[in-house]
Design a protein around this motif. Structure first.
Motif, PDB file in Angstrom:
ATOM      1  N   THR A 179      -6.738 -14.268 -15.064  1.00  0.00           N
ATOM      2  CA  THR A 179      -5.782 -14.879 -14.132  1.00  0.00           C
ATOM      3  C   THR A 179      -5.279 -16.235 -14.624  1.00  0.00           C
ATOM      4  OG1 THR A 179      -7.426 -16.090 -12.837  1.00  0.00           O
ATOM      5  CG2 THR A 179      -7.020 -13.782 -12.226  1.00  0.00           C
ATOM      6  N   ARG A 272      -8.829 -10.307 -12.851  1.00  0.00           N
ATOM      7  CA  ARG A 272      -8.318  -9.461 -11.782  1.00  0.00           C
ATOM      8  C   ARG A 272      -8.382  -8.005 -12.234  1.00  0.00           C
ATOM      9  NH1 ARG A 272      -4.182  -6.289 -10.223  1.00  0.00           N
ATOM     10  NH2 ARG A 272      -3.379  -6.505  -8.086  1.00  0.00           N
ATOM     11  N   GLU A 276      -5.921   1.765  -9.240  1.00  0.00           N
ATOM     12  CA  GLU A 276      -5.041   2.377  -8.243  1.00  0.00           C
ATOM     13  C   GLU A 276      -5.066   3.903  -8.350  1.00  0.00           C
ATOM     14  OE1 GLU A 276      -3.404   0.805  -5.948  1.00  0.00           O
ATOM     15  OE2 GLU A 276      -2.983  -1.240  -6.610  1.00  0.00           O
ATOM     16  N   HIS A 292     -12.854  -2.766  -8.911  1.00  0.00           N
ATOM     17  CA  HIS A 292     -12.036  -3.903  -8.474  1.00  0.00           C
ATOM     18  C   HIS A 292     -12.785  -5.193  -8.731  1.00  0.00           C
ATOM     19  CE1 HIS A 292     -14.730  -4.120  -5.000  1.00  0.00           C
ATOM     20  NE2 HIS A 292     -14.571  -2.815  -4.884  1.00  0.00           N
ATOM     21  N   CYS A 294     -11.966  -9.718  -8.390  1.00  0.00           N
ATOM     22  CA  CYS A 294     -11.012 -10.782  -8.091  1.00  0.00           C
ATOM     23  C   CYS A 294     -11.680 -12.133  -8.284  1.00  0.00           C
ATOM     24  CB  CYS A 294     -10.473 -10.649  -6.668  1.00  0.00           C
ATOM     25  SG  CYS A 294     -11.738 -10.608  -5.379  1.00  0.00           S
ATOM     26  N   ARG A 339      -7.518  -4.217  -1.507  1.00  0.00           N
ATOM     27  CA  ARG A 339      -6.276  -4.739  -2.084  1.00  0.00           C
ATOM     28  C   ARG A 339      -5.872  -6.088  -1.487  1.00  0.00           C
ATOM     29  NH1 ARG A 339      -2.906  -0.690  -1.411  1.00  0.00           N
ATOM     30  NH2 ARG A 339      -2.927   0.164  -3.523  1.00  0.00           N
ATOM     31  N   PRO A 340      -5.864  -6.255  -0.154  1.00  0.00           N
ATOM     32  CA  PRO A 340      -5.475  -7.562   0.388  1.00  0.00           C
ATOM     33  C   PRO A 340      -6.381  -8.698  -0.072  1.00  0.00           C
ATOM     34  CG  PRO A 340      -5.485  -5.908   2.128  1.00  0.00           C
ATOM     35  CD  PRO A 340      -6.109  -5.276   0.936  1.00  0.00           C
ATOM     36  N   GLU A 343      -5.507  -9.458  -3.787  1.00  0.00           N
ATOM     37  CA  GLU A 343      -4.210 -10.137  -3.878  1.00  0.00           C
ATOM     38  C   GLU A 343      -4.288 -11.567  -3.342  1.00  0.00           C
ATOM     39  OE1 GLU A 343      -1.545  -7.493  -1.873  1.00  0.00           O
ATOM     40  OE2 GLU A 343      -1.345  -6.157  -3.616  1.00  0.00           O
ATOM     41  N   VAL A 346      -6.239 -13.827  -5.848  1.00  0.00           N
ATOM     42  CA  VAL A 346      -5.417 -14.171  -7.008  1.00  0.00           C
ATOM     43  C   VAL A 346      -4.326 -15.157  -6.611  1.00  0.00           C
ATOM     44  CG1 VAL A 346      -3.794 -13.247  -8.715  1.00  0.00           C
ATOM     45  CG2 VAL A 346      -5.916 -12.010  -8.208  1.00  0.00           C
ATOM     46  N   GLN A 347      -3.727 -14.954  -5.442  1.00  0.00           N
ATOM     47  CA  GLN A 347      -2.635 -15.821  -4.997  1.00  0.00           C
ATOM     48  C   GLN A 347      -3.094 -17.265  -4.819  1.00  0.00           C
ATOM     49  OE1 GLN A 347       1.050 -15.127  -4.066  1.00  0.00           O
ATOM     50  NE2 GLN A 347       0.518 -17.150  -4.815  1.00  0.00           N
ATOM     51  N   THR A 368      -6.907 -13.120   6.014  1.00  0.00           N
ATOM     52  CA  THR A 368      -7.745 -12.248   5.202  1.00  0.00           C
ATOM     53  C   THR A 368      -9.159 -12.157   5.769  1.00  0.00           C
ATOM     54  OG1 THR A 368      -6.473 -12.902   3.249  1.00  0.00           O
ATOM     55  CG2 THR A 368      -8.558 -11.781   2.868  1.00  0.00           C
TER      56      THR A 368
END
Length: 376
Positions: A179, A272, A276, A292, A294, A339-340, A343, A346-347, A368
Motif C-alpha cells: 500500500t 492489501r 474476488e 484477504h 489489509c 471488503r468494506p 477498503e 486502505v483508504q 465500519t
C-alpha cells in the motif's frame, strides 16, 4: 458408527487454530500442519483485538485466559506529536456490550493460548511440515506432505497466510500488493498511566502509537512510507525505530529508552489482498490472510481471520453436502463483510499518503466499526 469426515488445516496461525478447535469440537477428524518447527517462533510483539475478535475467542472457549493475559480498555486518544491529548474517543463494542471494546495483548501469548486449545482438542499436529502436492477429485483431496507421508481428506483448509502457497497451488493468481506504508513494532515495559491506545498523527512518521498488552507491557509502533527492505540492515532496526520515535513526546521518551535490541524490533510493509469471485477450488478453501489482508489501521486483521474460521465451521457442521454451493455461500457471506473493512483500512492510509486534511476519518471508522457489531 459412521467414520467422521477428515479435514487438513494448513497453517497454525489464528485462523487455522480457530478452525481446528471448532471442527474438532463438532467431532471431525482434523490434521493441522505448520511449516515452522517452532509453532510460536515468530508470533510478533503485540496485537490489538477488537470486540468482534473477542466474540470468536469466547466461542473457542479461551476468553477467560485472554481476559487474564491481556489488557482491556474502551477508548483511543488522539494526540499531537508532543503528546498533547486532543481528543479521547470511545471505542465501539463490536463484540457486544458484554465484552470489552478492545483487548491488547502480547501476540506470543495469544498464540500460546490457541496452541493449548488446539492440543486439548485432540487434533493431530505436525510441525515443520508443508503440503507438497494436492490432487483433487469429486470426493476429496489427496495431499502429499514434505515429511514423506500422504493423506486423504474430505476438505483442505488453507490458512497459510499472506504468501499462501496453497492459494497459488489451486490456481488463484491474486497476490498481495504493497500500500506504500510500513510499520515498526516493538514490545516494551508499560509506562505508568498508559491505560489505552494513543495515536499521534504527524511528525516524522504518519502515525506513532502504542497499546497496553498487560499490566506491565505495551507494544509501540511507528508508521512511515515503506522503504526498500534491502536498504535497512536488520542490525539497525532499533536505531531506525528509535530515530523516528524520539521525535514524539508524552510517554514516548520513556518508551524510546527501551528500543535498544534490534532483534526485538519488527519491520513490515502494509499489504492489501482481497481474493474476488470465490475462496475455494473444489475441496480446498481459503481462510484468513490467505484470502484477504489489509493494513492494521482498523486493527481488524486477526478479527476477520477468526470470523472466517467461525463462519466456515458453522456451515460445514450444519450441512451434509460439502459442495461448491456451500463454499460459495461461505464466500458470499464473508466478502460482504470483509471488503468494506479492507477498503476502509486502505483508504485511511491512502489519505495520509496523499496528505488529505479534510478526510472524514471519524465517519469512515464509525460506519465500519458499527457494521462489525452485527454477527458475521
Amino acid at each position: 458408527m459412521s467414520t467422521p469426515r477428515t479435514v487438513l488445516v494448513i497453517g497454525g496461525g489464528a485462523a487455522g487454530n480457530a478452525a481446528t478447535i471448532l471442527l474438532r469440537r463438532a467431532g471431525l477428524a482434523v490434521d493441522l500442519i505448520e511449516a515452522k518447527d517452532d509453532w510460536n517462533a515468530t508470533a510478533g510483539s503485540g496485537i490489538t483485538l477488537q470486540g468482534n475478535a473477542l466474540r470468536v475467542l469466547r466461542e473457542l472457549g479461551v476468553w477467560e485466559r485472554i481476559k487474564d493475559s491481556g489488557f482491556g480498555f474502551g477508548s483511543v486518544g488522539i494526540t499531537t506529536p508532543d503528546g498533547t491529548v486532543l481528543h479521547e474517543a470511545r471505542d465501539i463494542r463490536t463484540g457486544g456490550d458484554d465484552l470489552p471494546a478492545t483487548v491488547g495483548m502480547q501476540r506470543p501469548q495469544l498464540q500460546r493460548i490457541l496452541i493449548d486449545a488446539v492440543r486439548a482438542s485432540g487434533a493431530s499436529v505436525r510441525l515443520g511440515t508443508r503440503a507438497e502436492s494436492l490432487e483433487q477429485d469429486g470426493d476429496g483431496v489427496t495431499v502429499r506432505l514434505t515429511d514423506g507421508t500422504e493423506g486423504r481428506y474430505d476438505l483442505v483448509i488453507a490458512a497459510d497466510g499472506l504468501g499462501s502457497a496453497t492459494r497459488a497451488a489451486i490456481g488463484i493468481t491474486t497476490k498481495p500488493e504493497p500500500t506504500g506504508m510500513a510499520i515498526w513494532r516493538v514490545a516494551t515495559p508499560r509506562p505508568t498511566g498508559v491505560t489505552r491506545t494513543d495515536l499521534a498523527y504527524g511528525g516524522p512518521a504518519y502515525i506513532a502509537g502504542y497499546c497496553p498488552t498487560s499490566d506491565t507491557t505495551i507494544y509501540a509502533y511507528v508508521v512511515e512510507a515503506n522503504r526498500d527492505r534491502a536498504s535497512i540492515p536488520p542490525e539497525t532496526y532499533a536505531d531506525e525505530m528509535r530515530r523516528l520515535a524520539s521525535a514524539y513526546g508524552g510517554c514516548w521518551p520513556e518508551i524510546t529508552e527501551h528500543i535498544t535490541d534490534p532483534t526485538k524490533v519488527n519491520y513490515t510493509w502494509f499489504d492489501r489482498l482481497l481474493v474476488e469471485g470465490s475462496w475455494h477450488r473444489g475441496r480446498v478453501v481459503l481462510i484468513g490472510d490467505a484470502a484477504h489482508c489489509c493494513p492494521p489501521t482498523l486493527a481488524q486483521g486477526a478479527a476477520l481471520s477468526l470470523e472466517d474460521a467461525w463462519v466456515l465451521a458453522q456451515l460445514l457442521t450444519a450441512s451434509e453436502d460439502w459442495d461448491d454451493a456451500l463454499f460459495q455461500a461461505y464466500y458470499e457471506r464473508r466478502i460482504a463483510r470483509v471488503r468494506p473493512v479492507v477498503e476502509a483500512s486502505v483508504q485511511i492510509g491512502q489519505w495520509q499518503l496523499d496528505g488529505v486534511r479534510d478526510a472524514d476519518l471519524p465517519g469512515l471508522m464509525g460506519r465500519t466499526m458499527t457494521m462489525l457489531r452485527e454477527l458475521p
